[in-house]
Scaffold this motif. Structure first.
Motif, PDB file in Angstrom:
ATOM      1  N   SER A   1      48.291  33.843  36.051  1.00  0.00           N
ATOM      2  CA  SER A   1      49.251  33.030  36.810  1.00  0.00           C
ATOM      3  C   SER A   1      48.749  31.621  37.062  1.00  0.00           C
ATOM      4  CB  SER A   1      49.523  33.705  38.147  1.00  0.00           C
ATOM      5  OG  SER A   1      48.356  33.637  38.952  1.00  0.00           O
TER       6      SER A   1
ATOM      7  N   LYS B   1      43.761  30.297  39.943  1.00  0.00           N
ATOM      8  CA  LYS B   1      42.404  29.761  40.046  1.00  0.00           C
ATOM      9  C   LYS B   1      41.516  30.471  41.067  1.00  0.00           C
ATOM     10  CE  LYS B   1      43.598  25.233  38.315  1.00  0.00           C
ATOM     11  NZ  LYS B   1      43.346  23.824  38.368  1.00  0.00           N
ATOM     12  N   THR B   2      41.898  31.666  41.407  1.00  0.00           N
ATOM     13  CA  THR B   2      41.069  32.470  42.286  1.00  0.00           C
ATOM     14  C   THR B   2      39.716  32.768  41.645  1.00  0.00           C
ATOM     15  OG1 THR B   2      42.876  33.500  43.472  1.00  0.00           O
ATOM     16  CG2 THR B   2      40.905  34.831  43.180  1.00  0.00           C
ATOM     17  N   CYS B   3      39.740  32.991  40.336  1.00  0.00           N
ATOM     18  CA  CYS B   3      38.501  33.308  39.623  1.00  0.00           C
ATOM     19  C   CYS B   3      37.469  32.201  39.816  1.00  0.00           C
ATOM     20  CB  CYS B   3      38.792  33.534  38.144  1.00  0.00           C
ATOM     21  SG  CYS B   3      39.895  32.288  37.436  1.00  0.00           S
TER      22      CYS B   3
ATOM     23  N   PRO C   1      41.958  31.071  31.306  1.00  0.00           N
ATOM     24  CA  PRO C   1      40.652  30.900  31.942  1.00  0.00           C
ATOM     25  C   PRO C   1      39.599  30.668  30.858  1.00  0.00           C
ATOM     26  CG  PRO C   1      41.538  33.137  32.296  1.00  0.00           C
ATOM     27  CD  PRO C   1      42.429  32.451  31.305  1.00  0.00           C
TER      28      PRO C   1
ATOM     29  N   CYS D   1      40.291  38.666  40.400  1.00  0.00           N
ATOM     30  CA  CYS D   1      41.422  38.111  39.657  1.00  0.00           C
ATOM     31  C   CYS D   1      42.726  38.685  40.202  1.00  0.00           C
ATOM     32  CB  CYS D   1      41.291  38.423  38.170  1.00  0.00           C
ATOM     33  SG  CYS D   1      42.814  38.039  37.289  1.00  0.00           S
TER      34      CYS D   1
ATOM     35  N   VAL E   1      43.790  40.222  35.052  1.00  0.00           N
ATOM     36  CA  VAL E   1      43.858  39.937  33.612  1.00  0.00           C
ATOM     37  C   VAL E   1      42.480  39.854  32.957  1.00  0.00           C
ATOM     38  CG1 VAL E   1      46.037  38.714  33.852  1.00  0.00           C
ATOM     39  CG2 VAL E   1      43.914  37.408  33.840  1.00  0.00           C
ATOM     40  N   LEU E   2      41.439  39.952  33.771  1.00  0.00           N
ATOM     41  CA  LEU E   2      40.098  39.881  33.195  1.00  0.00           C
ATOM     42  C   LEU E   2      39.523  41.294  33.098  1.00  0.00           C
ATOM     43  CD1 LEU E   2      38.760  36.866  35.307  1.00  0.00           C
ATOM     44  CD2 LEU E   2      39.865  36.807  33.061  1.00  0.00           C
TER      45      LEU E   2
HETATM   46  S1  SF4 Z   1      42.280  34.640  35.501  1.00  0.00           S
HETATM   47 FE1  SF4 Z   1      43.112  35.716  37.230  1.00  0.00          FE
HETATM   48  S2  SF4 Z   1      42.250  34.702  39.005  1.00  0.00           S
HETATM   49 FE2  SF4 Z   1      41.950  33.332  37.278  1.00  0.00          FE
HETATM   50  S3  SF4 Z   1      43.722  32.014  37.311  1.00  0.00           S
HETATM   51 FE3  SF4 Z   1      44.227  33.706  35.979  1.00  0.00          FE
HETATM   52  S4  SF4 Z   1      45.269  35.169  37.303  1.00  0.00           S
HETATM   53 FE4  SF4 Z   1      44.219  33.736  38.642  1.00  0.00          FE
END
Ligand code: SF4
Ligand code: SF4
Ligand code: SF4
Lengths: 111, 811
Positions: A14, A17-19, A57, A82, A86-87
């Protein structure tokens, strides 16, 4: 072949940028310094004329694949947090079975 | 405790700290009484181990060098930024003395208790206001345009609130056998992954998409989630009611409504008088003097007689009737006059007749075929769930707008069904955030309650929510009529940077009061103006609880930071000083009493951390209207005056507002103010959500601020080119009310005739003293949005549909 790698099911990323922040917290990194992961947004017009946004990412030189956490049996900090799940972090061998069938995905190896 | 000296504590979130409406389960890592890390709790059903940027930054937040850590007293002029630290005792004594003086000289109603957006403050600030004796508890957003209009409309339509069922009532979530994955989710006006919606975790929609849910997104912008939708409808801001009515038009025309549900559960068969200037529901009292005004009338097609709907017994006077849905009749009143009546359903159909796809397309800018496609996609899917956002509130016509959208799930029967819109109640009926004064910790005597500002102006303000009407409050501060406002208690709010429209006026208003207190975690533009500033604790530094909506959960005090105190303790201490027989000694007593309906103590809640009501509990879905779990009398039906879903609303009728939905142009638009539009040719919408920040918070948190350094204005490439603007350039956004200067974000995601601004910006790193006030005046878009344009019921305001012009900034 027990090399670890990161599978990125980016169609569902999405762009939150939480990662990035998860990695910063894990390594107590000073703000503004290169983090382990950086999310890039692409805005495309599809052939149908429709707008399509893709977030990828990108794992940088600063990423250590969370070796310390993995040794303790934890998943990397970015993987756990995440928001879109998705990771996927696993051995290359195991990841083969986790590649999504109907969409593109990225495989990031440790190198 | 692990051998490295790190303790891991399981708790849950609610503001302050992350800011957000909260709900996530977390594991807090503590070493030497200091939080060193916050991680998601994999066992918590809400977030399942995930955690967003704001909670992951808690260590930077809690131990920030600029955090307020001691009570402060103003020593210079207001706004000069000169404060000196005082002890808590001094602060409490000073506040007690000043506020008691105001109470004695001017009456308790002359103190306003001003909160910001929802979260955990409602219970504690109303407790303080009522202990002091003031009815003027207020949320300062013009027209209370944040969720309250939607909540109000849901309450009066179906007696309860409804939210998308994303399996949040199940411990196993999507895998629970009772749950069904929605076939379609319609996201109406919200950029979910970047937001923090009330009682919701935005990324649940990604979980659902992965499990097969298709999306329809209604948004003037093509956000990431809109770009992933099967159908994206790009509507003109402020025209949501027209679009919903267009959907309803198509659904009725194409027979896509759920007639069985409508017949059984709505007031569609009730009769409406058409002899009156405005149509009104026919009541038993119209037919017989001995009748009840709360009973309604329907027509029985078999006997061709009229039957009475007994609202108390929830039955028709003829038990076996299947009343006529569609028809016009003539009926004799008590005095013998014969009058024409129609069924609600007939009226309802007539009411939406004009909203043809063609007309709606003209109003909304959404192409006709897409309106039809959207209506079909929503109505043909099963289950079909609808998620709505703030734009439904931020228009003066919020009442008919939220009504029209709410009707979509009523007409399609997607209410309290698995994977549809489930009725949301406080888990275990534990009220941590009251709505009506009835749900609050203390209550006020009627003669005091009557003095609440706005109560005589607006029905919904009087009958629905216990808040003072903020536009009227601001007006009254200046007019001093009918009584003078002397002081303000500001807690979790930053009206100068965030909730205040025309913040120039709030600035003036706050400065002219006799006494003001601000409770916050950081110095803000608003706090700069206040006489006393109290340092509040984050959620990791206080005990609290949450039931919004589910689970019921504990927030545990994990550490202390300097002298910061929890909002609850601050308010409890002062409540004791203001009220003689204040019933609670400490927060534990208070929490235990709030938890009575759950049958547990606060300690037990802490031991569990979170609890989901068991199956069969009235605060857990599904199909509670069928099972008699919604009404106090245990009868099937809804908690409305008639017990039916009121498509023709008796509450709106009572408040002398139109009982059925309609479209109304925003007060400033190409249509309503064409001359103004010539000068200000772009539609200005605001509130672009930014992942790292919650409203006006977090601008001082280094990791978060690094993700976005300054405010932007989204502008379409064609429009930018037309005005000679390039990406990244500084631009002025201006209208007849004010001007700001921000950075242009040239992007095709926005419509060419609309620009999207961000709200809540100020710069904690800039000069705090006046005139700068942390640079708030350079960037606060609310300067372009008026106060005093609240809608007919005192709710709604044109926050997301203004006009402006944009040009390159000099230099
Ligand atoms: S990898 Fe996950 S946490 Fe990072 S921006 Fe994408 S959805 Fe967000
Ligand atoms: S794997 Fe670890 S080091 Fe690499 S980006 Fe993720 S959190 Fe950072
Ligand atoms: S959504 Fe984000 S800020 Fe809100 S409680 Fe969850 S992790 Fe914290």
């Amino acid at each position: 072949m027990s090399e670890y790698a990161m599978l990125i099911d980016y169609e569902y990323c999405s762009g939150c940028k939480t990662c990035e922040i998860a990695c910063n917290q894990e390594y107590n990194r000073e703000a503004g310094k290169l983090g382990g992961v950086e999310v890039q947004e692409f805005i495309h017009f599809l052939q149908s004329g429709r707008l399509y946004i893709t977030n990828i990412p990108h794992f940088t030189k600063a990423c250590v694949f969370c070796a310390g956490r993995v040794k303790k049996g934890l998943t990397p900090a970015c993987v756990q947090h995440c928001m879109a799940n998705v990771l996927v972090f696993d051995t290359l061998e195991n990841l083969k079975d986790k590649i999504p069938e109907n969409r593109k995905a990225l495989l990031w190896t440790k190198g | 405790m692990k051998n490295d000296g790190v303790k891991i504590i399981k708790t849950t979130t609610w503001s302050p700290g992350p800011g957000c409406h909260g709900g996530c389960g977390i594991l807090v890592h503590v070493k030497d009484d200091k939080v060193i890390k916050v991680e998601g709790d994999p066992d918590h059903p809400w977030n399942q181990g995930r955690l967003c940027s704001r909670c992951l930054s808690m260590t930077q937040y809690m131990y920030h060098k600029d955090r307020l850590t001691k009570p402060l007293k103003r020593v210079g002029e207001r706004g000069q930024g000169k404060f000196e630290p005082i002890s808590w005792d001094e602060a409490f004594d000073l506040i007690e003395k000043k506020m008691k003086q105001i109470r004695q000289d001017h009456g308790p109603e002359s103190m306003i208790f001003h909160q910001g957006t929802g979260r955990d403050i409602g219970g504690w600030i109303s407790m303080l206001a009522y202990a002091y004796g003031s009815p003027n508890w207020m949320f300062g957003l013009s027209g209370i345009s944040c969720y309250t209009p939607r909540l109000m409309m849901m309450s009066i339509t179906q007696g309860d609130f409804a939210v998308v069922d994303a399996a949040q009532w199940h411990e196993k979530r999507y895998d629970d056998p009772e749950y069904e994955i929605p076939e379609t989710v319609t996201i109406w006006g919200q950029n979910l992954p970047a937001t923090c919606p009330d009682g919701f975790f935005g990324h649940w929609y990604v979980d659902l998409m992965k499990r097969g849910t298709r999306l329809m997104v209604i948004d003037p912008r093509c956000t990431w989630i809109a770009s992933r939708a099967k159908l994206w409808l790009q509507l003109r801001p402020g025209t949501d009611a027209a679009l919903a009515l267009g959907f309803i038009h198509v659904m009725i025309k194409e027979n896509l409504v759920n007639m069985t549900f409508i017949e059984k559960w709505t007031n569609a068969p009730f009769l409406v008088r058409t002899d009156t200037p405005e149509p009104i529901l026919l009541r038993e009292t119209d037919l017989a003097p001995s009748g009840k005004s709360t009973n309604f009338v329907a027509h029985d097609p078999v006997s061709n007689e009229f039957v009475i709907w007994d609202s108390d017994n929830q039955t028709y006077s003829r038990k076996d009737t299947t009343p006529s849905m569609d028809g016009e009749f003539t009926i004799s009143l008590t005095d013998g006059t014969r009058i024409p009546v129609k069924t609600v359903w007939r009226m309802y159909k007539e009411n939406v007749e004009e909203y043809t796809p063609q007309k709606v397309s003209r109003i909304t800018w959404v192409p006709e075929d897409k309106i039809v496609q959207g209506a079909r996609m929503y109505a043909k899917s099963s289950p079909s769930a609808l998620h709505w956002g703030l734009p439904i509130d931020t228009i003066p016509s919020t009442i008919p707008t939220s009504q029209a959208v709410n009707h979509l799930w009523c007409l399609s029967g997607n209410l309290d069904n698995p994977g549809g819109n489930a009725i949301a109640r406080y888990a275990y009926d534990v009220v941590t955030y009251p709505y009506h004064s009835g749900g609050s910790i203390l209550s006020l005597p009627p003669e005091v309650a009557e003095k609440r500002i706005g109560i005589n102006d607006y029905g919904p303000i009087k009958d629905f929510r216990a808040w003072a009407q903020p536009d009227k409050v601001l007006e009254q501060i200046f007019t001093k009529k009918p009584y003078e406002i002397k002081g303000m208690w500001i807690q979790t709010a930053n009206p100068l940077a965030c909730t205040g429209m025309e913040p120039q006026k709030w600035h003036k208003a706050i400065k002219q009061l006799d006494f003001t207190v601000c409770v916050d975690l950081f110095m803000t533009p608003t706090a700069m103006l206040c006489d006393v500033i109290l340092p509040a604790a984050t959620f990791l530094e206080k005990d609290s609880l949450k039931a919004w909506w589910v689970p019921l959960q504990a927030i545990k005090k994990v550490v202390e930071v300097d002298e910061c105190k929890s909002d609850i303790e601050i308010n409890l201490e002062l409540s004791k000083r203001f009220m003689k027989d204040f019933p609670y000694d400490n927060t534990r007593d208070l929490f235990d009493s709030l938890l009575k309906s759950a049958g547990i103590t606060y300690q037990q809640l802490c031991d569990n951390t979170w609890m989901i009501p068991p199956k069969g509990h009235s605060s857990r879905p599904y199909y509670r209207h069928e099972k008699g779990l919604l009404r106090a009398d245990g009868k099937p039906g809804f908690r409305t005056p008639s017990g039916k879903i009121e498509l023709f609303s008796s509450w709106l009728e009572k408040w002398q507002l139109a009982p059925m939905p309609y479209h109304e142009e925003p007060p400033y638009s190409p249509v309503s103010t064409p001359d103004l539009f010539k000068e200000y040719p772009l539609i200005l919408t605001t509130g672009r959500r930014m992942g790292p920040f919650f409203h006006s918070e977090h601008r001082q948190i280094p990791w978060l601020r690094a993700q976005q350094k300054e405010p932007v204005l989204e502008i379409h490439p064609d429009t930018a080119q037309k005005y000679g603007i390039t990406h990244g350039q500084k631009v002025c956004v201006e209208n007849w009310l004010g001007k700001i200067t921000v950075k242009a974000l040239v992007t095709p995601v926005i419509h060419p005739d609309i620009v999207m601004a961000e709200h809540g910006w100020w710069f904690p790193e800039k000069e705090g003293a006046e005139p700068s006030l942390f640079g708030v005046w350079d960037v606060n878009v609310n300067q372009l949005i008026p106060m005093g344009h609240e809608g007919k019921g005192g709710l709604g305001s044109p926050i997301k549909s203004m006009l402006c012009k944009v040009y390159k900034a000099k230099g």
